[in-house]
Design a protein around this motif. Structure first.
Motif, PDB file in Angstrom:
ATOM      1  N   PHE A  65       0.837  -1.190   0.000  1.00  0.00           N
ATOM      2  CA  PHE A  65       0.000   0.000   0.000  1.00  0.00           C
ATOM      3  C   PHE A  65       0.878   1.248   0.000  1.00  0.00           C
ATOM      4  N   CYS A  66       0.617   2.157  -0.917  1.00  0.00           N
ATOM      5  CA  CYS A  66       1.321   3.436  -0.949  1.00  0.00           C
ATOM      6  C   CYS A  66       0.426   4.458  -1.627  1.00  0.00           C
ATOM      7  N   ALA A  67       0.829   5.737  -1.565  1.00  0.00           N
ATOM      8  CA  ALA A  67       0.022   6.822  -2.141  1.00  0.00           C
ATOM      9  C   ALA A  67       0.885   7.653  -3.087  1.00  0.00           C
ATOM     10  N   GLY A  68       0.472   8.882  -3.336  1.00  0.00           N
ATOM     11  CA  GLY A  68       1.116   9.729  -4.322  1.00  0.00           C
ATOM     12  C   GLY A  68       2.507  10.179  -3.972  1.00  0.00           C
ATOM     13  N   ASP A  69       2.950   9.942  -2.742  1.00  0.00           N
ATOM     14  CA  ASP A  69       4.320  10.286  -2.384  1.00  0.00           C
ATOM     15  C   ASP A  69       5.316   9.292  -2.967  1.00  0.00           C
TER      16      ASP A  69
ATOM     17  N   PRO B 283       7.447   7.415  -5.713  1.00  0.00           N
ATOM     18  CA  PRO B 283       7.962   7.950  -6.980  1.00  0.00           C
ATOM     19  C   PRO B 283       7.551   7.105  -8.186  1.00  0.00           C
ATOM     20  N   GLY B 284       7.764   7.674  -9.369  1.00  0.00           N
ATOM     21  CA  GLY B 284       7.515   6.942 -10.601  1.00  0.00           C
ATOM     22  C   GLY B 284       6.060   6.580 -10.772  1.00  0.00           C
ATOM     23  N   LEU B 285       5.797   5.313 -11.075  1.00  0.00           N
ATOM     24  CA  LEU B 285       4.429   4.827 -11.227  1.00  0.00           C
ATOM     25  C   LEU B 285       3.874   4.295  -9.914  1.00  0.00           C
ATOM     26  N   GLY B 286       4.304   4.900  -8.825  1.00  0.00           N
ATOM     27  CA  GLY B 286       3.759   4.563  -7.521  1.00  0.00           C
ATOM     28  C   GLY B 286       4.008   3.126  -7.129  1.00  0.00           C
ATOM     29  N   ALA B 287       2.935   2.406  -6.841  1.00  0.00           N
ATOM     30  CA  ALA B 287       3.064   1.028  -6.375  1.00  0.00           C
ATOM     31  C   ALA B 287       3.761   0.148  -7.410  1.00  0.00           C
TER      32      ALA B 287
ATOM     33  N   SER C 201       6.177   0.998  -9.508  1.00  0.00           N
ATOM     34  CA  SER C 201       7.613   1.234  -9.418  1.00  0.00           C
ATOM     35  C   SER C 201       8.180   0.708  -8.099  1.00  0.00           C
ATOM     36  N   MET C 202       7.474   0.985  -6.998  1.00  0.00           N
ATOM     37  CA  MET C 202       8.002   0.608  -5.690  1.00  0.00           C
ATOM     38  C   MET C 202       7.989  -0.898  -5.478  1.00  0.00           C
ATOM     39  N   ALA C 203       6.951  -1.586  -5.930  1.00  0.00           N
ATOM     40  CA  ALA C 203       6.898  -3.037  -5.771  1.00  0.00           C
ATOM     41  C   ALA C 203       8.056  -3.689  -6.523  1.00  0.00           C
ATOM     42  N   ASP C 204       8.353  -3.182  -7.699  1.00  0.00           N
ATOM     43  CA  ASP C 204       9.470  -3.708  -8.476  1.00  0.00           C
ATOM     44  C   ASP C 204      10.794  -3.369  -7.806  1.00  0.00           C
ATOM     45  N   TYR C 205      10.917  -2.141  -7.320  1.00  0.00           N
ATOM     46  CA  TYR C 205      12.145  -1.686  -6.650  1.00  0.00           C
ATOM     47  C   TYR C 205      12.433  -2.530  -5.409  1.00  0.00           C
ATOM     48  N   LEU C 206      11.367  -2.884  -4.669  1.00  0.00           N
ATOM     49  CA  LEU C 206      11.524  -3.658  -3.450  1.00  0.00           C
ATOM     50  C   LEU C 206      11.596  -5.162  -3.709  1.00  0.00           C
TER      51      LEU C 206
ATOM     52  N   ARG D 265      -0.090 -10.285  -3.977  1.00  0.00           N
ATOM     53  CA  ARG D 265      -1.436 -10.744  -4.322  1.00  0.00           C
ATOM     54  C   ARG D 265      -2.447  -9.605  -4.262  1.00  0.00           C
ATOM     55  N   HIS D 266      -2.036  -8.489  -3.606  1.00  0.00           N
ATOM     56  CA  HIS D 266      -2.987  -7.397  -3.414  1.00  0.00           C
ATOM     57  C   HIS D 266      -2.229  -6.073  -3.317  1.00  0.00           C
ATOM     58  N   THR D 267      -2.806  -5.010  -3.860  1.00  0.00           N
ATOM     59  CA  THR D 267      -2.200  -3.674  -3.756  1.00  0.00           C
ATOM     60  C   THR D 267      -3.294  -2.617  -3.707  1.00  0.00           C
ATOM     61  N   ASP D 268      -2.939  -1.468  -3.144  1.00  0.00           N
ATOM     62  CA  ASP D 268      -3.898  -0.369  -2.990  1.00  0.00           C
ATOM     63  C   ASP D 268      -3.123   0.934  -3.026  1.00  0.00           C
ATOM     64  N   THR D 269      -3.550   1.865  -3.893  1.00  0.00           N
ATOM     65  CA  THR D 269      -2.869   3.157  -4.010  1.00  0.00           C
ATOM     66  C   THR D 269      -3.817   4.318  -3.736  1.00  0.00           C
ATOM     67  N   THR D 270      -4.803   4.095  -2.881  1.00  0.00           N
ATOM     68  CA  THR D 270      -5.717   5.174  -2.485  1.00  0.00           C
ATOM     69  C   THR D 270      -4.918   6.386  -2.025  1.00  0.00           C
ATOM     70  N   ASP D 271      -5.251   7.562  -2.549  1.00  0.00           N
ATOM     71  CA  ASP D 271      -4.515   8.776  -2.177  1.00  0.00           C
ATOM     72  C   ASP D 271      -5.482   9.853  -1.697  1.00  0.00           C
TER      73      ASP D 271
END
Length: 389
Positions: A51-55, A57-61, A63-68, A73-79
């Motif tokens: 779970f992440c929001a507009g803070d 970087p890049g394409l949000g979740a 980019s970050m999921a790939d970076y990490l 199985r589940h993601t949420d980018t509610t901002d």
């Protein structure tokens, strides 16, 4: 489906830096993720919800999921701005209760201090496609004057004074002196606040939060996983969320979205404001705290000024200890989104891990409240009720 006791916060970590010129935003997210997972006794390989929001970087979740290196199985980018991390915790609990994931990671990070963004005193960065631009941008609204509008109206309606608002900063600074990472550790007086430069009438410099780099992360898990980790159990009892807008021009600046999200959270948790032993209240400005305290039901509408005065928010002194880390007013406001740190300090209090000078004795029930956006126009609001098992 109720989320009451369906999920627990097993890990919480706040980045110690307040200025990070040599780090990227992605690095800060990753360091926060690592810290929270270490705190929980888990690894990135255990995470199946992110779970992440507009803070982010890049394409949000994405980019970050790939970076990490996450396998999800589940993601949420509610901002919803600063309230988003609280909504993420609630949505993580919902996902866990519905079998969508077992270990949810929530991260927030940003570098507004290093980037010298001038947030709060410059017009918002918007595009012509933003629906409110044609109606509001000709008047050049900026963050601080949109909160000042709410403060001025509250003063007009209820007789709230600058001295009463100043007590909120006094309480925050009294707590921040015990936090070695806090940006502002000097204890201030009401007189100090009133003597600080006027920024946007009636708000003065010390009525405003700090601008900081940094971030934080949380790990939300199934209760059986939390028990196996042998860490202090912090149950999620209830949650509420809403968005308050302009209502087609029928604007009332004297209340916040907490008037909606708060009762929803209390109802689900099965508790009332008088049961709360500690409260993390979003504090972008002193007026933000006062209005949310009223709207959450800690006092009647219009009585917030009297409620916060005379040290009533100071741990060990007042009825409602608040923001014992110093909050956004004195500690930090990472990515200009302070909701994450509100949950982290509530977890510390429930675990008994706050600084001994501000730790609430036998703290079993805590509230975290977030606001994101502009109090004077539109904002998101989220409320969490947490319990020590």
């Amino acid at each position: 489906m109720s989320i009451k006791r369906k999920a627990c916060i097993a890990g919480a970590w706040e980045h110690p830096l307040r200025k990070a010129p040599d780090k990227t935003t992605a690095q800060l997210h990753a360091e926060c993720a690592r810290g929270a997972l270490l705190d929980a006794g888990l690894t990135l390989a255990d995470v199946d919800g992110y779970f992440c929001a507009g803070d982010a970087p890049g394409l949000g979740a994405l980019s970050m999921a790939d970076y990490l290196g996450l396998k999800l199985r589940h993601t949420d980018t509610t901002d919803t701005g600063g309230s988003a991390p609280l909504i993420h915790v609630a949505h993580a609990a919902q996902a866990i209760a519905n079998g969508k994931c077992n270990v949810a990671l929530v991260t927030l990070a940003g570098r507004p201090r290093s980037e010298a963004s001038g947030v709060g005193v410059q017009p918002r960065n918007v595009t012509p496609a933003t629906p409110d631009v044609a109606f509001e941008m000709p008047y050049a609204p900026v963050t601080v004057n949109m909160y000042a509008l709410a403060a001025a109206r509250h003063m007009h309606e209820y007789g709230t004074t600058s001295e009463q608002l100043a007590w909120i900063k006094v309480a925050a600074s009294t707590h921040a002196q015990h936090n070695p990472n806090a940006m502002l550790r000097d204890v201030v007086t009401v007189e100090d606040v009133l003597a600080s430069p006027l920024i946007s009438d009636p708000l003065r410099k010390l009525d405003c939060c700090v601008i900081s780099d940094g971030g934080g992360a949380l790990v939300v898990v199934r209760p059986e996983i939390a028990r196996a980790l042998k860490r202090p159990m912090v149950n999620i009892l209830g949650a509420g969320e809403t968005i308050k807008g302009q209502a087609g021009g029928q604007v009332d600046l004297t209340y916040s979205g907490a008037a909606v999200s708060g009762p929803v959270a209390f109802s689900e948790a099965g508790v009332v404001p008088a049961d709360i032993q500690y409260a993390s209240i979003y504090d972008s400005f002193t007026i933000t705290v006062l209005m949310q305290i009223e709207d959450l039901g800690f006092c009647k509408k219009g009585q917030g000024g009297r409620f916060v005065a005379d040290g009533n928010l100071i741990s060990g002194v007042g009825r409602l200890p608040f923001n014992t880390d110093g909050g956004g007013l004195c500690n930090n406001h990472p990515a200009n989104r302070g909701g994450m740190t509100k949950v982290i300090e509530a977890v510390r209090q429930l675990r008994g891990e706050a600084h001994p000078a501000v730790q609430v004795r036998n703290c079993e029930l805590a509230l975290a409240q977030g606001t994101g956006g502009l109090l004077g126009s539109r904002h998101g609001s989220a409320t969490l009720i947490l319990e020590r098992e």
